[in-house]
Structures are given as structure tokens and as C-alpha cells.
Scaffold this motif. Structure first.
Motif, mmCIF file in Angstrom:
data_model
loop_
_atom_site.group_PDB
_atom_site.id
_atom_site.type_symbol
_atom_site.label_atom_id
_atom_site.label_comp_id
_atom_site.label_asym_id
_atom_site.label_seq_id
_atom_site.Cartn_x
_atom_site.Cartn_y
_atom_site.Cartn_z
ATOM 1 N N PRO A 49 7.265 1.695 2.099
ATOM 2 C CA PRO A 49 8.462 1.091 1.511
ATOM 3 C C PRO A 49 9.179 2.095 0.606
ATOM 4 O O PRO A 49 8.530 2.914 -0.039
ATOM 5 N N VAL A 50 10.494 2.042 0.599
ATOM 6 C CA VAL A 50 11.257 2.832 -0.373
ATOM 7 C C VAL A 50 12.216 1.859 -1.056
ATOM 8 O O VAL A 50 12.965 1.143 -0.402
ATOM 9 N N PRO A 275 0.689 1.033 -4.439
ATOM 10 C CA PRO A 275 0.533 2.485 -4.578
ATOM 11 C C PRO A 275 1.628 3.305 -3.878
ATOM 12 O O PRO A 275 1.753 4.491 -4.162
ATOM 13 N N ASP A 276 2.377 2.675 -2.994
ATOM 14 C CA ASP A 276 3.393 3.429 -2.262
ATOM 15 C C ASP A 276 4.731 3.495 -2.993
ATOM 16 O O ASP A 276 5.666 4.141 -2.525
ATOM 17 N N LEU A 277 4.838 2.769 -4.092
ATOM 18 C CA LEU A 277 6.114 2.731 -4.810
ATOM 19 C C LEU A 277 5.943 3.300 -6.209
ATOM 20 O O LEU A 277 4.928 3.069 -6.856
ATOM 21 N N VAL A 278 6.918 4.033 -6.641
ATOM 22 C CA VAL A 278 6.833 4.611 -7.980
ATOM 23 C C VAL A 278 7.319 3.567 -8.996
ATOM 24 O O VAL A 278 8.100 2.690 -8.655
ATOM 25 N N TYR B 189 -1.014 15.823 -4.143
ATOM 26 C CA TYR B 189 -0.470 14.532 -3.714
ATOM 27 C C TYR B 189 1.055 14.572 -3.848
ATOM 28 O O TYR B 189 1.570 14.923 -4.908
ATOM 29 N N ARG B 194 3.748 11.267 3.428
ATOM 30 C CA ARG B 194 2.739 10.415 4.058
ATOM 31 C C ARG B 194 3.361 9.462 5.071
ATOM 32 O O ARG B 194 2.653 8.671 5.695
ATOM 33 N N SER B 202 -3.645 4.650 -0.180
ATOM 34 C CA SER B 202 -2.314 5.227 -0.353
ATOM 35 C C SER B 202 -2.181 6.169 -1.543
ATOM 36 O O SER B 202 -1.409 7.118 -1.487
ATOM 37 N N SER B 203 -2.901 5.915 -2.619
ATOM 38 C CA SER B 203 -2.715 6.746 -3.810
ATOM 39 C C SER B 203 -3.562 8.010 -3.746
ATOM 40 O O SER B 203 -3.523 8.831 -4.654
ATOM 41 N N LYS B 229 12.751 11.188 2.294
ATOM 42 C CA LYS B 229 13.371 9.925 1.864
ATOM 43 C C LYS B 229 12.572 8.694 2.320
ATOM 44 O O LYS B 229 12.783 7.599 1.806
ATOM 45 N N PHE B 230 11.643 8.891 3.258
ATOM 46 C CA PHE B 230 10.828 7.759 3.704
ATOM 47 C C PHE B 230 9.532 7.598 2.896
ATOM 48 O O PHE B 230 8.743 6.716 3.170
ATOM 49 N N ASP B 231 9.307 8.505 1.955
ATOM 50 C CA ASP B 231 8.097 8.409 1.129
ATOM 51 C C ASP B 231 8.480 8.636 -0.322
ATOM 52 O O ASP B 231 8.726 9.767 -0.742
ATOM 53 N N SER B 232 8.521 7.551 -1.098
ATOM 54 C CA SER B 232 8.975 7.711 -2.482
ATOM 55 C C SER B 232 7.932 8.379 -3.363
ATOM 56 O O SER B 232 8.233 8.730 -4.499
ATOM 57 N N THR B 233 6.718 8.571 -2.845
ATOM 58 C CA THR B 233 5.730 9.302 -3.638
ATOM 59 C C THR B 233 5.735 10.789 -3.296
ATOM 60 O O THR B 233 4.937 11.549 -3.827
ATOM 61 N N GLU B 310 -7.637 -0.242 -2.180
ATOM 62 C CA GLU B 310 -6.381 -0.006 -1.459
ATOM 63 C C GLU B 310 -6.574 -0.226 0.035
ATOM 64 O O GLU B 310 -5.711 -0.791 0.708
#
Lengths: 476, 473
Positions: A49-50, A275-278, B189, B194, B202-203, B229-233, B310
Motif C-alpha cells: 500500500p502507498v 509495517p508497509d506504511l510509514v 532496509y 520490496r 514486511s519490516s 513509488k510503489f514502496d513507501s518504505t 508480521e
């Protein structure tokens, strides 16, 4: 014993962003099943997800419009449960650090202002929709709604009647429409409420055991469900039973609620930080700039209508209740018609038709309504005919002048024909003529009515009145 | 053979991309029956790509990765090519999209030979947890190749791919690289997107290269790193060439050697090799100092709590409803879920789902998950502090060399302890590399682990390269 009902509401509102909360799919309502989705919102392995920043912006606006504190730091969490309409088997929502907290709104109950606390507002994603196969062979899933952004507005248990709950939802809806973050179309499910309700003996401080009723999606069902639940709980208590903390489903067709699951059966959602979102960071400067950019809220409009348009407070409140209607009103008065006249038509004919058709806005424009009003003031149609024209316009929103011509609703301005009818009425209603001549001035009203009846309402009542008086006076 | 050498041969027209691709398929045909690295071969797509690569080479537009045959761990999504995660539950799953790393490889006309084996959903350290077959160690076919990226390590070590991509959640790139005698890099990381990596934890998950040399690892990193842009981390490190300082002198660099990294539990041969490696560094003018890392003792416990928590959520989507395996045996929704998941997942995956579900449950959350997050913060802090003084941390990658197939399958806890040197790196989100540092008495490879500062892969590669070159002399 007298009981007091205590209610808190959770209102889910679909946000009017163009795209979904975590992907670029459209949020448009409807659409061929499973066409508004992609690997992300259908939870394909490996997708991430973004956050759509617009969703955060809208949630902040909702918070500011309801006097909440906006969090400088908040985060998204996963709410885990299995259901086929939830493709990832968790809903991304907010748990312990919501974007908005500790707000309130003021509602009017029986002419009194009452403050209702807002506990929190958080952001989350909507789920898909199950379509149960008519043939009973199985269920199908439409993922179009998956990932449509929602905010959930949680109130304090400050509501004390079903009517208050309804007024509260109306007010929330109106505010959200005003700030332009949702269309709040209840029939499309873009505003849904869960009602938490308990009862307690009047004067008791401690709350009774509450139940929750889920997914009520009309004002009527909120009102009915709350009234029903209040009665049910009182009856249980009076019969010596205890209230079980549970989730109940309201069946609007049957007008009854059913137990869905008890506290023991309640889901353990195993919330944990997504965990996928900040984390979401909002600066004080951003909050201030959102505050400054908030549009006019209902109370400001009420004041403006009273001061600028000289409308009675009653009219101002009703017109501003829905932003769509207030906008409709403001469009109409742009065409140089008296605001009070416009208000009368909206609150009378137009609102009646909207209620019958269960519409949130009339199908025609404010300009069209203004044209009708002008046709009356110019004498082209009688005021009686105006409501007919509005009726036709509601069915088929054409130019009102065209309707008048097509349906032959124009005022009877042919004096010759009118004189003939007046003569007939006078000769057929000698008693009334006599009454009038003997000083019972009210009798003229009856005669005017008779003429109007004969002309099928097309004559101008003032003209008829004038002509009748002249004629009778001449008879002497 | 390395990426660099083949690249030069391709540029000099000593070999064509097609010839090179065929050569590697020949190797696969010869060796893979024994090794069992591949799950899926995609020869047709590879041949087409070889033609496109040749065009690029002819037009002098080749990057280092253009035309180089490689393999991808089967938990990284490849459009129109099966991506199984080594699981029955995704046995026939064909992704509708490419992972960002695959898009990057395709745009450089890298040749994807196929998808390689792994422990189911990357959970394991031996590749014995794959639903499909076991992979053997190219150095000794009675030994495991390590895991979970065992297929990636084995195929590179046995010349069935010039390099491979793996994923590392708690050591899954570094440990198999150590077991198979190659280089494995787990970047910071956020360095590599990812998006398209089927999530385990995920983390902690991070994609990285398994290569023959340190320089190759840098070249692959250059080709696949970057914000997405598809991975906000994902992060923008601002580095376009990670090999820029690689060949610089390492004199006066400082390395930390955590005392507990050489404590009991470490195989004597491995310990000997690490001490030997330290001497090599000292000879090059690097200072190596012993330090205390008190919180790493809790790293394994914290790691298994966080990663399983997770995972329990990430793997919930495999429910038999939308894609993947669906049990034929159900009468209602609950049975559909239960039976599809019971029949579709393997033992280790189920163990972790149960563990993860437990630690997140109300009443246990504070005692386990929340505690683990606190430990995570402490471990991060401890590393941060070390990096104020040191350029890197040195130690073994794994406590032992490759063990026998079947040797540890009955004792998951024993298997988990094999991650003792690797997991804290993921917990802290740091980069680390495993490089070969000799062999034990059984002639099995030993891996040396270097841990670097976050987003400082450049120094990490420099330190690794210096050792690699020094011992090759």
C-alpha cells in the motif's frame, strides 16, 4: 421506572477522493463488478500500500471542522480478521494513534444547543461487497469498493435519544458535505452508522451494558433501530433479565434486530502497526493552513442567510441542513428573485417532491426554479400553476416555459372568456352574491374559488377578484 | 565466471547473449538434477530477452547486467511466470505484475533463466521446507545449501546462473551464501524496493544479490536499488554507484568484533577462520577492537516474535478464496478457510503463523510483541552507538558450515539458533555482507560477515573487496 437511553455513534464516511486509499484505482460508485480494482486493492501477493495523501488531508479537514486536535504523528495499523470481502484478511485502519481526537459538535435539540463530544476520527480502507447468488449456489465478490478511503467518526456516549442521534448524524453529514470531503450519499453507502446503545434508570450515573448495531445506512433506520433497541433493552430489564454485551444486526424490513455475536465471540483483531506504511506526520504549519482553507460551515451560512437575505432563522436552518440544498438555494437567488420566495418554494413544493422520491437534490437547477418564480411574478402563470410546473419539471427537468406551453398551463389573460365564466359563476351562486352585497366581504373568496375551478386554475386570482368585485358592484 | 567478465566478453563480441544464455541452460541441464536449484525455467522468455540484449549490446547501450543470465528467488513476482514461494498454496500462482526489481532487470535486458527454490515463504535456513524438492549444496550433495535463498546460492555456486536475487529477512541471503561459498549482500532496509517481493515479515524483508564476487554484488546493487513509488518504505540513498569507493585503501578503517560473536556455540573451524580473517584485516592496516553487544542476546527471541507476528498477518490472505490452493473439502466458509490453509501450508509456515497469532493476541501482545519492539529499539540504539566509532562490525555469518540434509529438521529451535549472527542486522535494518573466508575440515565453505552503517553499502563493499582481493593474492 423511568429510563434514560445513552448512545454513542460510529459514523463511517466514504471520502470523495478520486482514487483509492492505497492505489490509483477510481473510487467511482457502481461500475461493472471487479473493474475498479488492481493487484494492490485485491491483495495480490507482494503488493504494497502507498498512502494517498489526499485521504490524510480530508481526515484533517474533518477533524478541524469538528473541533478536534490533529495529531502531529499518527500511524496506520492492521486489523486482522477473515472475511471474503477483505482480500488481504486485514483492514488497514488506525488503532492507538488516530489522526484526530477530542473534538465536538453542537446540535440543536428542541431549540436547545447541545454539545456532543467526538472521541476520535481515524482513517481506514473499505472492504468489498459480497453478492449472494440468487440461485443459492454460492457467493460472488465485487472488489470495486475495496480500498475506497473511509473515515470513522466516533462520538462520546453523549446522545440521549434516538431523535438526538438522528440530528447528530444529520449535522455530521452536513458538515462533511460542506467541507467537501464526502458526498455522504446514504443510499450509496457513503455514510453508514453503528449505534452503541445502553439504558439506565433515570438518575443513575453508571452506564448500563451496551449493545452495538452495525451498518445502519439511512436516517430512518438509525431512528427506528435506536428506538427499537431502547424498547427492547428496557423490556429485558423490566422482565428481570440482564443485557448481554453483543453486536446486533438491524433488519430494516422486519423492523427488528438480531444477535450477531456476543462479547465472548467477539473478534480478537490482533491490531499491530502496519509495517508497509510509514507514520503520518503533520506539521503545525500544515494544520494552520488547513484551518484557514476550510470552507464556510453550516452555522456561518445560517448567519449569512439571516443577515444578508433576511430569512427567518427557521428557513435558514432548514436550507443549510444540506449543503446541496443550500447551494441550490444560492444558485436560484443569483437570478434576481426574492430569497424568501425561493426559500418558500424549496421548503414547500421542492422538499415535498424530494421526500417522495427519496432524493437528496432536485433533478433541476436553481436557475430553473428561479425561472418558475419569474413566470409567476410576470403573470405568465398563476401561483397555483407554479406548483404544477414544478411537478412536471421534477419528472422531466425541461425549461419551465416549455412546460407551460406544452401543457397549456399559461394564465388566462383573455378577458372576454374570463368575463363569460364570471357571469356564469355569479348567476349560479346568487346566495354568495347576496351575502357579499350585504357586507359579508368574505363571500368573495368563495366566488373567486369557483372561477378558479372553472378556469382550472389558470386565471390570475387577483384579476378574478378585481373583476368579480367590479361586476357585483355594477349589479346594484 | 563473473558479471564483469561476461560483460566484457559481450561488449568485445567474444560471445553473444544467446550463446551465453544457452551455455547456462546447458549447465542447468547438466547440474540441476543433482542440485535441484530451479523450480521453474523460462527458456522462451530468456531467449527472447537474449535477442533484445544483443541489440542493446550492438547499439552500445548495454549496462553491466544486460545479457547476463541470472536467477530469481521464487518469492519475487514475475509477470506471466509462476511464482510459488516454494508453497503448495501458490503452486500454480502466476502474478499479473512484475516486482519492481524485475522491471529494473527487464529494462536492462537481464536474462532471467528461471525461478529458484527456497524454504516455503522464505521461512527456514536449509531450503528443506520447500513444498517442491530439496536443494543440495554444490560442495557436498549430502549437505543443505542453507536458506531460505538456498536455490539462489546453489545455482550461483554451481554456475547455473551468473548471479541470483534472494531475499533476506533474518539471514536468508547471507547464510546460504556462506554455506555455498559465494558472496551474499543484504542491503539496508529500504535500499531496494520490496514491491513484488511476497511478504514474509514486511519490516525485515529485503531483496539482495548473491554473486561470485564483491564487485558483482555492487554491480547488481547499482542495477536494482533506488526509491520506488510503489514502496513507501523505500529510500533514496542518493548513491548512484555503490562501487565508487570499492577499490580504495582500507588502511585506518576501524572494525568492531563483538565478544559474544566468538562465544560458545561457534564451530571451532569457523572461529579459526574468522580469527584468521581478522589478522588479514589487521595486516592491511585495519584496527579491529573487541566490543560488547549486550542486547544481541535477545535478538533471536525478538526476531522470531516480530517476524512471526508480521507473517501471521501477511499470510492470512492465502485463504482459498481468490487465488492459490483451495481445498475441495468444505461445506461452509470456515471449513474452506481451515482446510485450504491446513492442506496448503507446510509445517514450518503453520508453526510461525500460530506463533505470530499468539504473540499478537489480546492479553499476550504486551508481554511478547510489544517487548520485542522494545528490544528492537535497544538493538538499533546499540548498533548506532557502535557506528559512531567503527566503520563496520566483523564476525561469522553462521555458527556452523553446511549441515547434513535432514539433520536439523526435527529440531526447529536448533535451526533458529543458526540465525544468531544474522537476525540482529535485519532487526536494526542495517546492510551486511557474507564473503567466503576459507573452508572447514570437511572442505565446506565458511562465511565472514561484515555489518555496515545504514545506507553505507559503499564502505561495506570497500571493506569486503579489500579482504577478497587480499586473500586472492
Amino acid at each position: 421506572m423511568k429510563y434514560e437511553v445513552v448512545m454513542g455513534l460510529e459514523i463511517h464516511i466514504e471520502l470523495a477522493t478520486n482514487t483509492k486509499i492505497f492505489c490509483t484505482c477510481t473510487t467511482a460508485f457502481g461500475g461493472e463488478v471487479n473493474t475498479h480494482c488492481c493487484p494492490i486493492c485485491t491483495g495480490m501477493p507482494g503488493t504494497l500500500p502507498v498512502m494517498n495523501r489526499k485521504v490524510v488531508d480530508f481526515a484533517i479537514k474533518a477533524g478541524l471542522a469538528t473541533n478536534c486536535t490533529i495529531a502531529n504523528f499518527s500511524k496506520m495499523d492492521r486489523k486482522n480478521y477473515f472475511y471474503p470481502d477483505l482480500p488481504k484478511a486485514y483492514q488497514v485502519s488506525q488503532f492507538d494513534l488516530p489522526i484526530c481526537e477530542k473534538g465536538y459538535i453542537d446540535i440543536e435539540v428542541n431549540g436547545q444547543t447541545k454539545r456532543i463530544g467526538i472521541t476520535r476520527i481515524h482513517m481506514e480502507e473499505d472492504a468489498g461487497k459480497l453478492i449472494h447468488d440468487e440461485g443459492g449456489t454460492g457467493s460472488l465478490i465485487d472488489y470495486n469498493r475495496c480500498g475506497v478511503p473511509l473515515i470513522e467518526i466516533v462520538s462520546e456516549p453523549d446522545l440521549r435519544s434516538a431523535e438526538e442521534a438522528k440530528i447528530y448524524v444529520e449535522k455530521i453529514r452536513s458538515i462533511m458535505q460542506y467541507i467537501g470531503i464526502s458526498d455522504c450519499k446514504m443510499q450509496e453507502g457513503s455514510l453508514r452508522a453503528d449505534v452503541n446503545l445502553s439504558v439506565r434508570p433515570m438518575g443513575q450515573v453508571a452506564f448500563g451494558t451496551r449493545t452495538e448495531m452495525k451498518n445502519l445506512n439511512s436516517f430512518k433506520s438509525i431512528l427506528r433501530a435506536a428506538l427499537h433497541e431502547e424498547k427492547r433493552q428496557i423490556k429485558e430489564i423490566e422482565n428481570g433479565n440482564i443485557i448481554v454485551q453483543e453486536t446486533r444486526r438491524w433488519d430494516d424490513d422486519l423492523g427488528k434486530s438480531f444477535s450477531m455475536r456476543s462479547k465472548e465471540e467477539a473478534h480478537d483483531y490482533r491490531y499491530f502497526p502496519a509495517p508497509d506504511l510509514v507514520p503520518i506526520k503533520v506539521s503545525d504549519e500544515e494544520i494552520i493552513s488547513f484551518k484557514n482553507s476550510l470552507p464556510e460551515l453550516p452555522q456561518a451560512r445560517i448567519n449569512r442567510y439571516i443577515n444578508d437575505y433576511k430569512l427567518p432563522e427557521y428557513d435558514a436552518k432548514i436550507l443549510t441542513n444540506s449543503k446541496d440544498i443550500a447551494d441550490f438555494f444560492e444558485e436560484a437567488i443569483k437570478y434576481d428573485v426574492p430569497p424568501k420566495k425561493v426559500s418558500n418554494y424549496i421548503m414547500g413544493n421542492v422538499r415535498k417532491l424530494m421526500n417522495i422520491n427519496n432524493d437528496e437534490v432536485p433533478p433541476f437547477t436553481g436557475e430553473q426554479l428561479a425561472m418558475v418564480i419569474k413566470l409567476v411574478s410576470k403573470g405568465t402563470i398563476s401561483s397555483n400553476m407554479a406548483s404544477k410546473v414544478i411537478g412536471f419539471m421534477y419528472e422531466d427537468p425541461k425549461n419551465p416555459l416549455l412546460i407551460v406551453k406544452e401543457k397549456n398551463l399559461g394564465a388566462m389573460n383573455d378577458e372576454g372568456a374570463l368575463i363569460k365564466i364570471i357571469d356564469e359563476v355569479i348567476s349560479q351562486n346568487q346566495q354568495s352574491v347576496d351575502d357579499y352585497q350585504q357586507g359579508k366581504k368574505k363571500a368573495i373568496g368563495f366566488l373567486v374559488g369557483q372561477v378558479m375551478k372553472q378556469t382550472k386554475g389558470k386565471a390570475n386570482p387577483q384579476t378574478v377578484n378585481k373583476m368579480l368585485v367590479e361586476k357585483i358592484n355594477n349589479l346594484k | 565466471m563473473t558479471i564483469l567478465k561476461y560483460h566484457q566478453m559481450l561488449i568485445n563480441k567474444e560471445i553473444s547473449a544467446l550463446e551465453l544464455t544457452n551455455l547456462y541452460y546447458d549447465h542447468i541441464e547438466k547440474n540441476d538434477e543433482q542440485i535441484g536449484a530451479y523450480i521453474t525455467l523460462c527458456k522462451e522468455q530468456a531467449m527472447n530477452m537474449a535477442n533484445r540484449a544483443q541489440e542493446k549490446i550492438n547499439n552500445q547501450q548495454a549496462t553491466y547486467l544486460t545479457g547476463i543470465p541470472m536467477a530469481i528467488k521464487d518469492n519475487i513476482c514475475t509477470k506471466d511466470i509462476k511464482t510459488t514461494c516454494g508453497s503448495k498454496i501458490l503452486e500454480n500462482f502466476i502474478p499479473p505484475y512484475n516486482a519492481t526489481v524485475v522491471e529494473k532487470l527487464n529494462s536492462q535486458e537481464a536474462i532471467i533463466l528461471g525461478k529458484v527454490n527456497l524454504d516455503e515463504f522464505a521461512m527456514g535456513g536449509s531450503t528443506e521446507n520447500s513444498y517442491f524438492h530439496k536443494t543440495t549444496n554444490p560442495y557436498d550433495n549430502t549437505k543443505v545449501p542453507g536458506g531460505s535463498s538456498g536455490g539462489s546460492a546453489a545455482c550461483v555456486a554451481s554456475d547455473m546462473a551468473v548471479y541470483a536475487l534472494g531475499s533476506d529477512t533474518g539471514g536468508s541471503i547471507r547464510q546460504p551464501a556462506a554455506f555455498c561459498g559465494i558472496v551474499g549482500l543484504k542491503p539496508t532496509y529500504g535500499t531496494i524496493s520490496r514491491n513484488g517481493l511476497v511478504a514474509f515479515a514486511s519490516s525485515l524483508d529485503q531483496i539482495g544479490p548473491l554473486t561470485k564476487t564483491v564487485e558483482d554484488a555492487g554491480l547488481v546493487l547499482n542495477g536494482i536499488a533506488g526509491i520506488d513509488k510503489f514502496d513507501s518504505t523505500s529510500s533514496n540513498s542518493g548513491i548512484s554507484d555503490y562501487t565508487v569507493n570499492m577499490k580504495n585503501d582500507v588502511k585506518n578503517k576501524k572494525l568492531a568484533l563483538p565478544k559474544n560473536y566468538l562465544a560458545s556455540g561457534l564451530a571451532p573451524d569457523v572461529k579459526q577462520s574468522i580469527l584468521q580473517a581478522i589478522k588479514v584485516y589487521e595486516k592491511m592496516g585495519v584496527t579491529v577492537e573487541e566490543v560488547d553487544l549486550q542486547f544481541t542476546d535477545y535478538a533471536i527471541a525478538a526476531y522470531y516474535i516480530i517476524s512471526s507476528a508480521e507473517a501471521s498477518s501477511n499470510l492470512a490472505r492465502y485463504d482459498g478464496v481468490k487465488y492459490g490452493y483451495r481445498s475441495e473439502n468444505f461445506n461452509n466458509l470456515l471449513e474452506l478457510y481451515k482446510n485450504s490453509r491446513s492442506e496448503g501450508f507446510g509445517e514450518e509456515v503453520k508453526r510461525r503463523i500460530m506463533l505470530g497469532t499468539y504473540v499478537l493476541s489480546s492479553g499476550y501482545y504486551d508481554a511478547y510483541y510489544k517487548k520485542a519492539l522494545q528490544v528492537r529499539t535497544l538493538i538499533k540504539g546499540e548498533f548506532d552507538k557502535l557506528f559512531e566509532t567503527y566503520d563496520g562490525i566483523i564476525g561469522p555469518t553462521a555458527p556452523t558450515t553446511a549441515y547434513g540434509i535432514g539433520e536439523k529438521t526435527d529440531d526447529p529451535l536448533e535451526m533458529y539458533l543458526g540465525d544468531i549472527y544474522t537476525v540482529s542486522v535485519n532487526i536494526a535494518g542495517l546492510p551486511a555482507i557474507s564473503i567466503p573466508c576459507g573452508f572447514d575440515s570437511q572442505k565446506l565453505p565458511i562465511g565472514l560477515q561484515l555489518i555496515g552503517k545504514a545506507f553505507d553499502e559503499t564502505t561495506l563493499l570497500q571493506l569486503a573487496y579489500a579482504y577478497e582481493q587480499e586473500v586472492a593474492k
